[in-house]
Every structure is written in structure tokens, then in C-alpha cells.
Design a protein around this motif. Sequence first.
Motif, PDB file in Angstrom:
ATOM      1  N   ASN A 252       0.842  -1.186   0.000  1.00  0.00           N
ATOM      2  CA  ASN A 252       0.000   0.000   0.000  1.00  0.00           C
ATOM      3  C   ASN A 252       0.883   1.243   0.000  1.00  0.00           C
ATOM      4  O   ASN A 252       2.113   1.155   0.024  1.00  0.00           O
ATOM      5  CB  ASN A 252      -0.951   0.001   1.215  1.00  0.00           C
ATOM      6  CG  ASN A 252      -0.198  -0.260   2.526  1.00  0.00           C
ATOM      7  OD1 ASN A 252       0.804   0.382   2.804  1.00  0.00           O
ATOM      8  ND2 ASN A 252      -0.690  -1.224   3.309  1.00  0.00           N
ATOM      9  N   LYS A 253       0.245   2.375  -0.019  1.00  0.00           N
ATOM     10  CA  LYS A 253       0.943   3.658  -0.071  1.00  0.00           C
ATOM     11  C   LYS A 253       1.850   3.861   1.149  1.00  0.00           C
ATOM     12  O   LYS A 253       2.974   4.364   1.033  1.00  0.00           O
ATOM     13  CB  LYS A 253      -0.110   4.775  -0.159  1.00  0.00           C
ATOM     14  CG  LYS A 253       0.420   6.186  -0.221  1.00  0.00           C
ATOM     15  CD  LYS A 253      -0.773   7.133  -0.369  1.00  0.00           C
ATOM     16  CE  LYS A 253      -0.380   8.576  -0.169  1.00  0.00           C
ATOM     17  NZ  LYS A 253      -1.558   9.478  -0.276  1.00  0.00           N
ATOM     18  N   LYS A 254       1.375   3.440   2.310  1.00  0.00           N
ATOM     19  CA  LYS A 254       2.162   3.598   3.535  1.00  0.00           C
ATOM     20  C   LYS A 254       3.426   2.758   3.499  1.00  0.00           C
ATOM     21  O   LYS A 254       4.506   3.219   3.912  1.00  0.00           O
ATOM     22  CB  LYS A 254       1.314   3.211   4.754  1.00  0.00           C
ATOM     23  CG  LYS A 254       1.958   3.525   6.091  1.00  0.00           C
ATOM     24  CD  LYS A 254       0.978   3.252   7.224  1.00  0.00           C
ATOM     25  CE  LYS A 254       1.577   3.629   8.572  1.00  0.00           C
ATOM     26  NZ  LYS A 254       0.633   3.353   9.681  1.00  0.00           N
ATOM     27  N   ASP A 255       3.331   1.525   2.997  1.00  0.00           N
ATOM     28  CA  ASP A 255       4.518   0.673   2.883  1.00  0.00           C
ATOM     29  C   ASP A 255       5.545   1.298   1.948  1.00  0.00           C
ATOM     30  O   ASP A 255       6.763   1.241   2.194  1.00  0.00           O
ATOM     31  CB  ASP A 255       4.131  -0.712   2.361  1.00  0.00           C
ATOM     32  CG  ASP A 255       3.574  -1.617   3.449  1.00  0.00           C
ATOM     33  OD1 ASP A 255       3.578  -1.203   4.625  1.00  0.00           O
ATOM     34  OD2 ASP A 255       3.124  -2.737   3.126  1.00  0.00           O
ATOM     35  N   LEU A 256       5.063   1.875   0.850  1.00  0.00           N
ATOM     36  CA  LEU A 256       5.961   2.550  -0.092  1.00  0.00           C
ATOM     37  C   LEU A 256       6.656   3.725   0.587  1.00  0.00           C
ATOM     38  O   LEU A 256       7.867   3.907   0.453  1.00  0.00           O
ATOM     39  CB  LEU A 256       5.162   3.037  -1.303  1.00  0.00           C
ATOM     40  CG  LEU A 256       5.901   3.943  -2.295  1.00  0.00           C
ATOM     41  CD1 LEU A 256       7.114   3.234  -2.887  1.00  0.00           C
ATOM     42  CD2 LEU A 256       4.954   4.400  -3.410  1.00  0.00           C
ATOM     43  N   TYR A 257       5.892   4.492   1.347  1.00  0.00           N
ATOM     44  CA  TYR A 257       6.430   5.673   2.042  1.00  0.00           C
ATOM     45  C   TYR A 257       7.520   5.274   3.034  1.00  0.00           C
ATOM     46  O   TYR A 257       8.603   5.874   3.057  1.00  0.00           O
ATOM     47  CB  TYR A 257       5.285   6.372   2.759  1.00  0.00           C
ATOM     48  CG  TYR A 257       5.634   7.697   3.411  1.00  0.00           C
ATOM     49  CD1 TYR A 257       5.897   8.813   2.633  1.00  0.00           C
ATOM     50  CD2 TYR A 257       5.653   7.824   4.801  1.00  0.00           C
ATOM     51  CE1 TYR A 257       6.188  10.038   3.232  1.00  0.00           C
ATOM     52  CE2 TYR A 257       5.932   9.037   5.398  1.00  0.00           C
ATOM     53  CZ  TYR A 257       6.204  10.144   4.604  1.00  0.00           C
ATOM     54  OH  TYR A 257       6.488  11.342   5.193  1.00  0.00           O
ATOM     55  N   PHE A 258       7.256   4.248   3.826  1.00  0.00           N
ATOM     56  CA  PHE A 258       8.242   3.797   4.802  1.00  0.00           C
ATOM     57  C   PHE A 258       9.458   3.163   4.124  1.00  0.00           C
ATOM     58  O   PHE A 258      10.591   3.286   4.608  1.00  0.00           O
ATOM     59  CB  PHE A 258       7.611   2.817   5.792  1.00  0.00           C
ATOM     60  CG  PHE A 258       6.699   3.470   6.797  1.00  0.00           C
ATOM     61  CD1 PHE A 258       6.786   4.822   7.056  1.00  0.00           C
ATOM     62  CD2 PHE A 258       5.761   2.725   7.492  1.00  0.00           C
ATOM     63  CE1 PHE A 258       5.949   5.431   7.993  1.00  0.00           C
ATOM     64  CE2 PHE A 258       4.920   3.323   8.423  1.00  0.00           C
ATOM     65  CZ  PHE A 258       5.009   4.688   8.668  1.00  0.00           C
ATOM     66  N   TYR A 259       9.219   2.502   3.001  1.00  0.00           N
ATOM     67  CA  TYR A 259      10.351   1.963   2.240  1.00  0.00           C
ATOM     68  C   TYR A 259      11.270   3.093   1.782  1.00  0.00           C
ATOM     69  O   TYR A 259      12.507   2.982   1.848  1.00  0.00           O
ATOM     70  CB  TYR A 259       9.877   1.175   1.016  1.00  0.00           C
ATOM     71  CG  TYR A 259      10.999   0.913   0.046  1.00  0.00           C
ATOM     72  CD1 TYR A 259      11.935  -0.086   0.297  1.00  0.00           C
ATOM     73  CD2 TYR A 259      11.166   1.704  -1.086  1.00  0.00           C
ATOM     74  CE1 TYR A 259      13.002  -0.294  -0.566  1.00  0.00           C
ATOM     75  CE2 TYR A 259      12.227   1.505  -1.949  1.00  0.00           C
ATOM     76  CZ  TYR A 259      13.141   0.504  -1.688  1.00  0.00           C
ATOM     77  OH  TYR A 259      14.203   0.318  -2.535  1.00  0.00           O
TER      78      TYR A 259
END
Length: 213
Positions: free
Chosen positions: A54-61
Motif C-alpha cells: 500500500n501507499k504507507k509501505d511505499l512511504y516507509f520503504y
Amino acid sequence: MTKPFKNLDITKQKRIINAALKEFTEKGFEMASTNQIVKDAGIGKGMLFYYFNNKKDLYFYLIDYCIDITEQKYLKFIDTSERNVFERLKNISNVKLEFLMKYPNAINFLATIFLKNFDQIDPKLKSRIETLQEKSHAKIYGNIDFSLFRQDIDAEKTFKLIQWSFHGYEEEVKHRLRDQDMNSIHFEAYFEEFFDYLDMMKTCFYTKGEDEK
């Protein structure tokens, strides 16, 4: 890094990463559009969520990625053999400027994290950033030659004053940049201004000729 993303061609990885960094930097987490990211990266939206849940996983990555880049491409290149504190700070600034020029999207993204979103990120990533700051502090201020300071001043207190000045300037710059578009900032002017302050402090705190030891 997810396995499907890790297995991608490196050029395609960088295209996705840079598109995402740019979008999050310009619009922040809430307003960033995954539609814009996939458009800029030249991939289908379904593929983006195949690589990241999801978008949050991408952001934290991206935060994790930028921390790794900073450690490997910035901190690793800081030379602590220069024991003159003012020359050390100049050398470090030159390394930082080169780093900024080479990885502008990563630096601009991290800057938005520090300026606007630091309290909102994952605790583990926040801990990594704080550890990175500690490593950076140790490299910047370790192994300084205190004999270069004027003999009529307290070298340790003067050194502390230099640290306060350095961090005070950083905070002032952060304040100036807080509401600006990070992608449009010309950082060279800030480094030139910082070098002027370093020269002023060197004149005040070093005996004439001592800085040439």
C-alpha cells in the motif's frame, strides 16, 4: 525491500523510487497520488501495489532507502583525519553538497521528513534516523585538535560554542525552508553563507597561523 521489487531491473527500480520521492516531497504523504507516481514511473498501478502492499509501505520503504543512501554515500565519505574543526566542517559541507547534487530527490524527501513529518513516522524508522544523527555527530566532532585554539581562551567551551553555532544555523535554515518547495531550492547559497560564518569564527578563535598546522 519486497522480493518482487528487489528482482526488478535496477533502472526500473530507480525510476519508481525517484517518481515516488518526488511526489511525496511535493505533496506530503496524505496528498501524494499513487496515480501520479505510476504515471511518472511508467508502470501500471497494479504493479506498484504488487511491489508494495500500500501507499504507507511505499512511504516507509522510501525513508529506509534514504537512510541507507545517506549512510553509504554521505557518512562513509566524511574524512575525520582533518583535525582543524573549521576545515573539517568545510570539508564535510563539500561532501554534503556533492551528495545533494547527486541524490536531490532523496535529500529533498528526507528534508520534508525532518521539517514536517518526523513525529508521524514509524518508531523503528525514527530510531534509525536518530542513530544516523548520532553517527553523524560523532564523525563531525570527533578527533578535533584543541591545540589549534588560542591559548587565552577555554578550548573546550569554545568548541561547545562552535557546536551550538553550527546547530543554531541548521535550525535557522530549517525554519527558512519549512514552507518552500524543496525541489526549487538552490542549496549552494546556504553553503557559501555557512563558510562565511566559519571563517569569522576561525578568525576569532584560532591564533593567527595556528590554522595552518
